[in-house]
Design an enzyme around this catalytic site. Sequence first.
Site, mmCIF file in Angstrom:
data_model
loop_
_atom_site.group_PDB
_atom_site.id
_atom_site.type_symbol
_atom_site.label_atom_id
_atom_site.label_comp_id
_atom_site.label_asym_id
_atom_site.label_seq_id
_atom_site.Cartn_x
_atom_site.Cartn_y
_atom_site.Cartn_z
ATOM 1 C CB SER A 1 -32.244 -8.425 5.668
ATOM 2 O OG SER A 1 -31.214 -8.942 4.858
ATOM 3 C CG LEU A 2 -28.256 -3.591 2.145
ATOM 4 C CD1 LEU A 2 -29.281 -2.633 1.546
ATOM 5 C CD2 LEU A 2 -26.986 -2.836 2.551
ATOM 6 N NE ARG A 3 -29.264 -12.339 4.007
ATOM 7 C CZ ARG A 3 -30.422 -12.972 3.878
ATOM 8 N NH1 ARG A 3 -30.737 -13.587 2.744
ATOM 9 N NH2 ARG A 3 -31.281 -13.012 4.883
ATOM 10 N NE ARG A 4 -34.312 -12.194 5.173
ATOM 11 C CZ ARG A 4 -34.586 -12.317 6.465
ATOM 12 N NH1 ARG A 4 -35.066 -11.282 7.135
ATOM 13 N NH2 ARG A 4 -34.375 -13.457 7.095
ATOM 14 C CE LYS A 5 -33.858 -1.036 -0.475
ATOM 15 N NZ LYS A 5 -33.668 0.244 0.276
ATOM 16 C CB THR B 1 -43.233 -6.166 16.376
ATOM 17 O OG1 THR B 1 -43.231 -6.235 17.801
ATOM 18 C CG2 THR B 1 -43.455 -4.723 15.933
ATOM 19 N NE ARG B 2 -38.597 -7.635 11.936
ATOM 20 C CZ ARG B 2 -37.421 -7.624 11.344
ATOM 21 N NH1 ARG B 2 -37.303 -8.097 10.119
ATOM 22 N NH2 ARG B 2 -36.351 -7.144 11.944
ATOM 23 C CE LYS C 1 -31.228 -13.945 11.136
ATOM 24 N NZ LYS C 1 -32.341 -13.920 10.156
ATOM 25 C CG ASP C 2 -28.521 -11.635 15.032
ATOM 26 O OD1 ASP C 2 -28.772 -11.205 13.899
ATOM 27 O OD2 ASP C 2 -29.404 -11.991 15.844
ATOM 28 C CB CYS D 1 -17.733 -3.795 4.333
ATOM 29 S SG CYS D 1 -18.715 -2.924 3.133
ATOM 30 N NE ARG E 1 -34.458 -2.967 13.748
ATOM 31 C CZ ARG E 1 -33.805 -2.340 14.727
ATOM 32 N NH1 ARG E 1 -33.452 -1.079 14.571
ATOM 33 N NH2 ARG E 1 -33.519 -2.953 15.860
ATOM 34 N N GLY E 2 -38.276 -4.543 14.718
ATOM 35 C CA GLY E 2 -39.108 -5.192 15.718
ATOM 36 C C GLY E 2 -38.976 -6.703 15.659
ATOM 37 C CG ASN E 3 -40.974 -8.896 18.721
ATOM 38 O OD1 ASN E 3 -41.963 -8.743 17.989
ATOM 39 N ND2 ASN E 3 -41.026 -8.689 20.027
ATOM 40 C CB VAL E 4 -40.989 -12.948 14.705
ATOM 41 C CG1 VAL E 4 -41.986 -13.671 13.812
ATOM 42 C CG2 VAL E 4 -39.566 -13.296 14.286
ATOM 43 N NE ARG F 1 -31.697 -9.502 20.716
ATOM 44 C CZ ARG F 1 -32.389 -9.635 19.583
ATOM 45 N NH1 ARG F 1 -32.080 -10.575 18.706
ATOM 46 N NH2 ARG F 1 -33.400 -8.835 19.323
#
Length: 301
Positions: free
Chosen positions: A124-128, A150-151, A78-79, A238, A145-148, A8
Amino acid sequence: MTIRIGTRGSVLARWQAEWCVAQLKQRGIETELVIIQTKGDVVQDKPLAGFGGQGVFTKEIQRALLENEADLAVHSLKDLPTQPVVGLTLAAVPKRASYYDVFVSNTFDGLQTLPAGAKIGTGSLRRKTQILYNFGDKFIIEDIRGNVETRLRKLDEGQYDALILAEAGLERLGLGNRIRSRLEPPFFLPAIGQGALGLEIRTDDKHTAALIAPLSDKKSFLEVSAERAFLRTLQAGCSSPTAALALFNGEELVLHGRILSPDGRKMLERITSGTLLRHAETLGIQLAEELLHQGAAELLC
């Protein structure tokens, strides 16, 4: 022969690819970067789970491999979906960097010090769900969303009070000074393969396999193999929030797996270990099956 490396175009993805370039150059191997835009890079206005979260950062790169437009793909592991793609092989996993999630804020030191109503950004739904499980509705958790970079900019602009990010990504970008605290296991478990790179090639490309073999770390490969087998067996595509961490304790491989309901109200987890290191995947499969017997299927999807 020049090895074409598919990646990427984000700053972090390019860092990871350039690391591989440097490692191969030390061994006298010529390389060329092939920058590939993925669906996850294009769609920035929707939560990842909302438009098919699995493979959104990898499918286009894998397609380039299969169509012989690249010889080697460098993924954030992880992706990379755990379901294998016919014709492709995860050939090497370099020594794993930090697997921790971290708390980033300009004002607060950790989740425990955040006031009620504070806004946390995470994609991340896992973190949430792990935050919801531990703190209920104390915080406002919003998708980001966005790269590091941007966040972090959105944090600095005051759009969020805190972010949850991966320590490995921040450290690789030289942004470790933004970290206020680590979210330590067992309180917080990471994503499957977090902190590790996955080097993927065409299955029949024995030449590239031989060239990248020295980049792989045996223990890291075994650890993530156990984690990925756990996810593959338990989740089967899932999007339910799942976390796992496999670590060596001497010659014993210890695997801690966890699955939560999408609303963060229910959680199942279990720890197992084994010394048959050649069968790390078996450890992950067995742990997933144990959780399924405990009723994990009710939390899936």
